[in-house]
Design an enzyme around this catalytic site. Structure first.
Site, PDB file in Angstrom:
ATOM      1  N   ARG A   1      -9.375   5.429  -5.810  1.00  0.00           N
ATOM      2  CA  ARG A   1      -8.575   4.519  -5.323  1.00  0.00           C
ATOM      3  C   ARG A   1      -7.130   4.584  -6.212  1.00  0.00           C
ATOM      4  O   ARG A   1      -6.030   4.404  -5.728  1.00  0.00           O
ATOM      5  CB  ARG A   1      -9.207   3.024  -5.313  1.00  0.00           C
ATOM      6  CG  ARG A   1      -8.038   2.208  -4.912  1.00  0.00           C
ATOM      7  CD  ARG A   1      -8.515   0.622  -4.573  1.00  0.00           C
ATOM      8  NE  ARG A   1      -9.785   0.286  -4.896  1.00  0.00           N
ATOM      9  CZ  ARG A   1     -10.058  -0.137  -6.477  1.00  0.00           C
ATOM     10  NH1 ARG A   1      -8.896  -0.161  -7.302  1.00  0.00           N
ATOM     11  NH2 ARG A   1     -11.127  -0.534  -6.685  1.00  0.00           N
TER      12      ARG A   1
ATOM     13  N   TYR B   1      11.413  -1.507  13.968  1.00  0.00           N
ATOM     14  CA  TYR B   1      10.313  -1.202  14.600  1.00  0.00           C
ATOM     15  C   TYR B   1       9.220  -2.472  14.811  1.00  0.00           C
ATOM     16  O   TYR B   1       9.066  -3.239  13.961  1.00  0.00           O
ATOM     17  CB  TYR B   1       9.567  -0.018  13.528  1.00  0.00           C
ATOM     18  CG  TYR B   1       7.933   0.233  14.007  1.00  0.00           C
ATOM     19  CD1 TYR B   1       7.625   1.221  15.002  1.00  0.00           C
ATOM     20  CD2 TYR B   1       7.046  -0.366  13.044  1.00  0.00           C
ATOM     21  CE1 TYR B   1       6.743   1.540  15.174  1.00  0.00           C
ATOM     22  CE2 TYR B   1       5.770   0.185  13.531  1.00  0.00           C
ATOM     23  CZ  TYR B   1       5.604   1.169  14.377  1.00  0.00           C
ATOM     24  OH  TYR B   1       4.210   1.251  15.004  1.00  0.00           O
TER      25      TYR B   1
ATOM     26  N   ASP C   1      13.899   1.988   5.680  1.00  0.00           N
ATOM     27  CA  ASP C   1      12.607   2.927   6.448  1.00  0.00           C
ATOM     28  C   ASP C   1      13.290   4.014   6.799  1.00  0.00           C
ATOM     29  O   ASP C   1      14.332   3.975   7.909  1.00  0.00           O
ATOM     30  CB  ASP C   1      12.229   1.828   7.485  1.00  0.00           C
ATOM     31  CG  ASP C   1      11.236   2.522   8.314  1.00  0.00           C
ATOM     32  OD1 ASP C   1      10.973   3.870   8.274  1.00  0.00           O
ATOM     33  OD2 ASP C   1      10.536   1.886   8.858  1.00  0.00           O
TER      34      ASP C   1
ATOM     35  N   LYS D   1       4.784  10.327  11.414  1.00  0.00           N
ATOM     36  CA  LYS D   1       5.921  10.862  12.214  1.00  0.00           C
ATOM     37  C   LYS D   1       6.343  12.054  11.873  1.00  0.00           C
ATOM     38  O   LYS D   1       5.629  13.157  11.651  1.00  0.00           O
ATOM     39  CB  LYS D   1       6.914   9.743  12.400  1.00  0.00           C
ATOM     40  CG  LYS D   1       6.629   8.301  12.441  1.00  0.00           C
ATOM     41  CD  LYS D   1       5.526   8.074  13.953  1.00  0.00           C
ATOM     42  CE  LYS D   1       5.014   6.938  13.838  1.00  0.00           C
ATOM     43  NZ  LYS D   1       5.641   5.582  13.606  1.00  0.00           N
TER      44      LYS D   1
HETATM   45  C1  LIG Z   1       5.414   4.131  13.198  1.00  0.00           C
HETATM   46  C2  LIG Z   1       6.708   3.465  12.275  1.00  0.00           C
HETATM   47  C3  LIG Z   1       6.103   2.577  11.256  1.00  0.00           C
HETATM   48  C4  LIG Z   1       4.788   2.293  10.898  1.00  0.00           C
HETATM   49  O1  LIG Z   1       4.046   3.285  10.547  1.00  0.00           O
HETATM   50  P1  LIG Z   1       2.680   3.501  10.796  1.00  0.00           P
HETATM   51  O2  LIG Z   1       2.170   4.822   9.979  1.00  0.00           O
HETATM   52  O3  LIG Z   1       2.246   3.469  12.379  1.00  0.00           O
HETATM   53  O4  LIG Z   1       1.772   2.528  10.195  1.00  0.00           O
HETATM   54  C5  LIG Z   1       7.263   2.071  10.634  1.00  0.00           C
HETATM   55  N1  LIG Z   1       8.479   2.328  10.912  1.00  0.00           N
HETATM   56  C6  LIG Z   1       8.915   3.167  11.839  1.00  0.00           C
HETATM   57  C7  LIG Z   1      10.342   3.283  11.914  1.00  0.00           C
HETATM   58  C8  LIG Z   1       7.954   3.779  12.676  1.00  0.00           C
HETATM   59  O5  LIG Z   1       8.338   4.595  13.481  1.00  0.00           O
END
Ligand SMILES: *Cc1c(COP(=O)(O)O)cnc(C)c1O
Length: 383
Positions: free
Chosen positions: A50, A102, A174, A199
């Site tokens: 961890r 998001y 983000d 992504k």
């Molecule tokens: C998918 C996404 C998230 C969340 O990420 P996860 O890996 O699904 O927890 C946060 N911000 C954006 C812009 C996203 O597309």
């Protein structure tokens, strides 16, 4: 790895030196929870997975390298990474966030952290003056998502950073939609870069993983304390898959951007399409900022068919054959989504429509297939 290397070299070599045990060129999957000690505390930096794991550590170094940062931290999902950032705060603290956000981030902010006494202000940041106007003595964090999901607004990170620096606030970006190939927020003055590596960074729709990258040593220390204390880490196999994704990030992003442009231009001249949201168009309201802060415009875009309602939009999506109707984005395959009923369903309709997410809006994650096949598919689906 030294900063002098360029991006395409960093994706291959950043944090990815051959493994010291046997010289394996790819970082091995250290599928272990614990590490032998010769005497209590007598170990080589790893005692429990961890806290540290060699595969995750290789990934964290690679993530830091491609974002021009000093410290990388990997988590079990993008939301777990955001959760760790919010745990820097205390009850009474306030956050100013992008309003076109998001859906999962909005849900985490309002349904979890508001319950712990943290207050969120959602503002349109295309005019950065609105950020400064929302600051009060309790403000601690500014949360920026750019380009925004799904309206593709672009926020001027440098301009927001000037404000957060002046007021001594943490600026977190983000960077999921752009990926570090297109933009590197730390270079513009952000304190924390966050990714859903699920992504573009992972890129193959086969791993859920989150990341934070920072420069400041104290911030890195506080976040790694939270990472270990809260425990939302990713496993060695997922770390490996993400490392593998990073190796081709630059090649994929180049093609995503080319195909994104081809699809955006096709839709833009289509008589049955009302509006296409893509920052590469010169008449996009934030085109100048996008051009200055991004290397290209990526593979994400949204569009609204003329006179379409909820059902007409769904019909077009259902007609698609190459594009798959699915949540998520950033993989090699093209996906289509309906934000109003999918990613943004947890945002109240009034809030949603205020930011432009109308019932007819369709979002595309343009993959790296042959662009003409994607255009042909849209042609038959729109009819
Ligand atoms: C998918 C996404 C998230 C969340 O990420 P996860 O890996 O699904 O927890 C946060 N911000 C954006 C812009 C996203 O597309």
């Amino acid at each position: 790895m030294k900063k002098k290397f360029r991006f395409n070299t960093k994706t291959i070599h950043g944090g990815q030196a051959p493994d010291p045990a046997y010289g394996a060129v790819m970082p091995p999957i250290y599928q272990t929870t614990t590490y032998a000690q010769t005497t209590p505390g007598g170990h080589q930096g790893f005692e429990y997975s961890r806290t540290h794991n060699p595969t995750r550590q290789a990934l964290e170094k690679a993530l830091a390298s491609i974002e021009n940062g000093k410290h990388g931290l990997a988590f079990g999902s993008g939301l777990a990474a955001i959760d760790a950032v919010l745990k820097l705060l205390k009850p009474g603290d306030e956050v100013i966030s992008t309003n076109d956000l998001y859906g999962g981030s909005y849900r985490l902010f309002t349904n979890i952290f508001e319950g712990f006494g943290i207050k969120f202000h959602f503002v349109g940041m295309d005019n950065v003056q609105r950020v400064e106007n929302s600051i009060n003595t309790n403000t601690r964090l500014v949360w920026v998502e750019t380009p925004t999901n799904p309206m593709m607004n672009v926020i001027d990170i440098k301009a927001v950073a000037q404000i957060t620096q002046k007021h001594n606030l943490i600026l977190a970006v983000d960077n999921t939609f752009a990926s570090p190939y297109l933009q590197q927020p730390l270079d513009f003055g952000a304190d924390i870069v966050m990714h859903s590596a699920t992504k573009y960074i992972g890129g193959h729709s086969d791993v859920v993983l989150g990341a934070l990258i920072v420069n400041d040593a104290d911030l890195a220390k506080r976040l790694s304390f939270i990472q270990n204390a809260s425990g939302a880490i990713c496993g060695p196999m997922d770390s490996f898959l993400t490392l593998r994704g990073i190796k081709t990030l630059h090649v994929r992003m180049q093609r995503h951007s080319e195909n994104g442009r081809a699809v955006a231009e096709y839709l833009n001249q289509h008589p049955k399409i009302e509006k296409v949201y893509w920052p590469g168009f010169e008449n996009h309201p934030n085109h100048k900022v996008a051009k200055a802060q991004m290397k290209d415009f990526g593979g994400m875009l949204s569009f609204a068919p003329k006179g379409a309602d909820f059902n007409a939009a769904i019909k077009i999506i259902e007609n698609l054959k190459v594009f798959t109707l699915a949540e998520s984005l950033g993989g090699v395959e093209s996906l289509a989504g309906h934000p109003a009923s999918m990613t943004h369903a947890s945002i109240p309709k009034v809030e949603r429509e205020k930011s432009g997410v109308v019932d007819s809006l369709i979002r595309l994650s343009v993959g790296i297939e042959d662009a003409q096949d994607l255009i042909d598919d849209l042609e038959q689906a729109i009819g």
